[in-house]
Design an enzyme around this catalytic site. Structure first.
Site, PDB file in Angstrom:
ATOM      1  N   SER A 140       6.430  54.230 -35.568  1.00 24.52           N
ATOM      2  CA  SER A 140       5.306  54.650 -34.696  1.00 24.52           C
ATOM      3  C   SER A 140       6.375  56.180 -34.321  1.00 24.52           C
ATOM      4  CB  SER A 140       5.194  54.242 -33.659  1.00 24.52           C
ATOM      5  OG  SER A 140       6.385  53.648 -33.401  1.00 24.52           O
TER       6      SER A 140
ATOM      7  N   HIS B 248       2.158  53.958 -41.528  1.00 21.75           N
ATOM      8  CA  HIS B 248       1.971  53.332 -39.874  1.00 21.75           C
ATOM      9  C   HIS B 248       0.532  52.580 -39.782  1.00 21.75           C
ATOM     10  CE1 HIS B 248       2.152  54.638 -35.460  1.00 21.75           C
ATOM     11  NE2 HIS B 248       2.046  53.720 -35.840  1.00 21.75           N
TER      12      HIS B 248
ATOM     13  N   GLU C 291      -2.191  55.249 -40.331  1.00 22.17           N
ATOM     14  CA  GLU C 291      -1.953  56.850 -40.399  1.00 22.17           C
ATOM     15  C   GLU C 291      -0.429  56.755 -41.911  1.00 22.17           C
ATOM     16  OE1 GLU C 291       0.403  58.113 -37.008  1.00 22.17           O
ATOM     17  OE2 GLU C 291      -1.775  59.269 -37.051  1.00 22.17           O
TER      18      GLU C 291
ATOM     19  N   ASN D  79       0.110  58.848 -32.254  1.00 22.09           N
ATOM     20  CA  ASN D  79       0.981  58.273 -30.724  1.00 22.09           C
ATOM     21  C   ASN D  79       1.071  59.714 -30.183  1.00 22.09           C
ATOM     22  OD1 ASN D  79       0.939  55.749 -30.181  1.00 22.09           O
ATOM     23  ND2 ASN D  79       2.821  55.435 -32.061  1.00 22.09           N
TER      24      ASN D  79
HETATM   25  N1  3HC Z   1      -5.946  38.472 -36.220  1.00 26.10           N
HETATM   26  C1  3HC Z   1      -7.016  37.842 -36.726  1.00 26.10           C
HETATM   27  N2  3HC Z   1      -7.995  38.031 -35.384  1.00 26.10           N
HETATM   28  C2  3HC Z   1      -7.457  39.185 -34.608  1.00 26.10           C
HETATM   29  C3  3HC Z   1      -6.900  38.738 -34.057  1.00 26.10           C
HETATM   30  C4  3HC Z   1      -6.178  38.330 -34.969  1.00 26.10           C
HETATM   31  N3  3HC Z   1      -4.343  39.755 -34.322  1.00 26.10           N
HETATM   32  N4  3HC Z   1      -6.609  39.913 -33.009  1.00 26.10           N
HETATM   33  C5  3HC Z   1      -8.022  39.871 -32.741  1.00 26.10           C
HETATM   34  N5  3HC Z   1      -8.652  39.066 -33.578  1.00 26.10           N
HETATM   35  C6  3HC Z   1     -10.442  39.014 -33.276  1.00 26.10           C
HETATM   36  C7  3HC Z   1     -10.894  38.000 -32.563  1.00 26.10           C
HETATM   37  O1  3HC Z   1     -11.035  36.951 -33.233  1.00 26.10           O
HETATM   38  C8  3HC Z   1     -12.414  38.660 -32.772  1.00 26.10           C
HETATM   39  O2  3HC Z   1     -12.985  38.446 -33.356  1.00 26.10           O
HETATM   40  P1  3HC Z   1     -14.663  38.300 -32.865  1.00 26.10           P
HETATM   41  O3  3HC Z   1     -14.975  39.181 -32.117  1.00 26.10           O
HETATM   42  O4  3HC Z   1     -15.125  37.740 -34.396  1.00 26.10           O
HETATM   43  O5  3HC Z   1     -14.737  36.568 -32.172  1.00 26.10           O
HETATM   44  C9  3HC Z   1     -11.878  40.103 -31.824  1.00 26.10           C
HETATM   45  O6  3HC Z   1     -10.983  40.225 -32.856  1.00 26.10           O
HETATM   46  C10 3HC Z   1     -12.052  40.604 -30.478  1.00 26.10           C
HETATM   47  O7  3HC Z   1     -11.272  39.994 -29.832  1.00 26.10           O
HETATM   48  P2  3HC Z   1     -11.097  39.429 -28.484  1.00 26.10           P
HETATM   49  O8  3HC Z   1     -12.082  38.850 -28.490  1.00 26.10           O
HETATM   50  O9  3HC Z   1      -9.482  38.389 -28.751  1.00 26.10           O
HETATM   51  O10 3HC Z   1     -10.281  40.582 -27.626  1.00 26.10           O
HETATM   52  P3  3HC Z   1     -10.867  42.458 -27.708  1.00 26.10           P
HETATM   53  O11 3HC Z   1     -12.902  41.539 -28.448  1.00 26.10           O
HETATM   54  O12 3HC Z   1     -10.557  42.766 -26.425  1.00 26.10           O
HETATM   55  O13 3HC Z   1     -10.665  42.593 -29.242  1.00 26.10           O
HETATM   56  C11 3HC Z   1      -8.602  43.873 -30.068  1.00 26.10           C
HETATM   57  C12 3HC Z   1      -9.318  42.621 -29.246  1.00 26.10           C
HETATM   58  C13 3HC Z   1      -9.659  43.957 -31.359  1.00 26.10           C
HETATM   59  C14 3HC Z   1      -7.486  44.416 -30.069  1.00 26.10           C
HETATM   60  C15 3HC Z   1      -9.778  45.238 -29.143  1.00 26.10           C
HETATM   61  O14 3HC Z   1      -9.104  45.074 -27.736  1.00 26.10           O
HETATM   62  C16 3HC Z   1      -9.030  46.560 -29.253  1.00 26.10           C
HETATM   63  O15 3HC Z   1      -9.113  47.252 -30.732  1.00 26.10           O
HETATM   64  N6  3HC Z   1      -7.999  47.601 -28.715  1.00 26.10           N
HETATM   65  C17 3HC Z   1      -7.397  48.312 -29.074  1.00 26.10           C
HETATM   66  C18 3HC Z   1      -6.941  48.290 -30.323  1.00 26.10           C
HETATM   67  C19 3HC Z   1      -5.909  49.315 -30.572  1.00 26.10           C
HETATM   68  O16 3HC Z   1      -5.897  50.450 -30.114  1.00 26.10           O
HETATM   69  N7  3HC Z   1      -4.993  49.234 -31.274  1.00 26.10           N
HETATM   70  C20 3HC Z   1      -3.791  50.327 -31.800  1.00 26.10           C
HETATM   71  C21 3HC Z   1      -2.898  50.597 -31.061  1.00 26.10           C
HETATM   72  S1  3HC Z   1      -1.628  51.795 -30.862  1.00 26.10           S
HETATM   73  C22 3HC Z   1      -0.913  51.481 -32.650  1.00 26.10           C
HETATM   74  O17 3HC Z   1      -1.136  49.876 -32.963  1.00 26.10           O
HETATM   75  C23 3HC Z   1       0.571  52.314 -33.338  1.00 26.10           C
HETATM   76  C24 3HC Z   1       1.489  51.505 -32.195  1.00 26.10           C
HETATM   77  O18 3HC Z   1       2.622  52.305 -33.104  1.00 26.10           O
HETATM   78  C25 3HC Z   1       2.393  51.874 -30.658  1.00 26.10           C
END
Ligand code: 3HC
Length: 285
Positions: free
Chosen positions: A122, A143, A155, A193
């Site tokens: 990351s 990434h 990325e 990041n």
């Molecule tokens: N596998 C399959 N499906 C999943 C899942 C997984 N691991 N996680 C979530 N889902 C699905 C759920 O089943 C749900 O499906 P539906 O809408 O059809 O019912 C959908 O995704 C949404 O999940 P939830 O209802 O549980 O919760 P949210 O609506 O809050 O969504 C989230 C969860 C997709 C994580 C959303 O909150 C989100 O996009 N958050 C931001 C995530 C983000 O920014 N990620 C990047 C982080 S930075 C990074 O990774 C870089 C690293 O280097 C630090």
């Protein structure tokens, strides 16, 4: 340099959140995948994570095949040598440069000379990781974002020596597993990041300095800027240890504007790492 081969077998090193997510999307796209971690327990936990994610996706009709068919393309192992016939290996172990360099040096001796070695780092330097191998032109950053099966983007990070054909290959592979891509030069934190970590740290400081409750810091950013998660819940989602590691790398490389928030360090020291330990800035059932 010979063009990278067409991918048939994908190796993944690390079965944690990112590693097993990458194994899952590769298998879903039809590749044979071997996922390796150091302990059988970690491999099994990763495979369980894949099973439950595939079930969620199947339940809403998002898969073209049965979960069992996709799962049958994924083998788990604790032996790095089992990745020998991979055309592409994606590394997703802990964010520690020395550990990643060791993994890459080992892979370089195991995997065919034409294979591409990618890192999911990351914030660490692709060039420093690549220089542990004898094939830096075949090392690239891939990434993925967390949760890998749900997030749309990857990325592609270009190291000092990464060959243009390998950059193109990386975009092509990410697209094959259903993602859209963007490209970053090998500079600290890349695009995402570099911008995300100060946002999260400022959210932590705003809470710690009493600007608002933790709920309102998150609500303010969610409702005020239409992001799916506010900074504190996103930190919990990523894992506070990962956020601290990334913040410290950025601080070291880019100076004081990247200093991690004091409360982030205190939470990590207390072992409250977010969702994965049941408590971070919020408490999880
Ligand atoms: N596998 C399959 N499906 C999943 C899942 C997984 N691991 N996680 C979530 N889902 C699905 C759920 O089943 C749900 O499906 P539906 O809408 O059809 O019912 C959908 O995704 C949404 O999940 P939830 O209802 O549980 O919760 P949210 O609506 O809050 O969504 C989230 C969860 C997709 C994580 C959303 O909150 C989100 O996009 N958050 C931001 C995530 C983000 O920014 N990620 C990047 C982080 S930075 C990074 O990774 C870089 C690293 O280097 C630090």
């Amino acid at each position: 340099m010979d063009e990278p081969a067409d991918v048939e077998r994908v190796g993944v090193v690390g079965a944690g959140t990112m590693g097993h997510g990458i194994a899952q999307v590769a298998a879903t796209a039809g590749y044979d995948v071997t996922m390796r971690d150091v302990e059988r327990e970690y491999v099994d936990r990763g495979l369980e994570g894949i099973d439950s994610s595939l079930e969620r996706l199947a339940a809403k009709g998002a898969l073209d095949e049965e979960p069992a068919t996709i799962r049958s393309r994924i083998a788990g192992t604790t032996d790095l040598a089992d990745l020998a016939d991979a055309d592409l290996v994606v590394e997703a172990v802990i964010e520690d440069l020395a550990v990643k360099r060791d993994v890459f040096a080992d892979l370089d001796g195991i995997v065919d000379g034409d294979a591409v070695l990618a890192t999911n780092t990351s914030t660490l330097s692709i060039t420093e990781i690549a220089s542990a191998t004898g094939r830096p032109e075949r090392v690239v950053g891939l990434h993925f974002m967390n949760p890998v099966p749900v997030m749309d983007g990857v990325e592609v990070v270009v190291g000092e020596r990464t060959d243009a054909a390998v950059v193109e290959f990386a975009h092509g592979f990410a697209e094959e597993v259903g993602k859209e891509t963007w490209e970053s030069d090998d500079k600290p934190g890349f695009v995402t990041n570099r911008i995300l970590m100060p946002w999260i740290n400022e959210g932590i400081r705003a809470y710690d300095e009493g600007v608002a409750t933790r709920e309102d810091v998150d609500r303010g950013m969610r409702l005020g800027t239409n992001v799916p998660m506010g900074p504190l819940e996103l930190a919990d989602h990523i894992g506070l240890d990962v956020v601290l590691d990334a913040s410290e790398t950025l601080h070291e490389e880019l100076g004081d504007r990247y200093k991690p928030a004091y409360l982030l360090k205190r939470k990590v020291a207390a072992g409250d790492l977010g969702k994965k330990t049941g408590e971070g800035f919020h408490v999880y059932e």
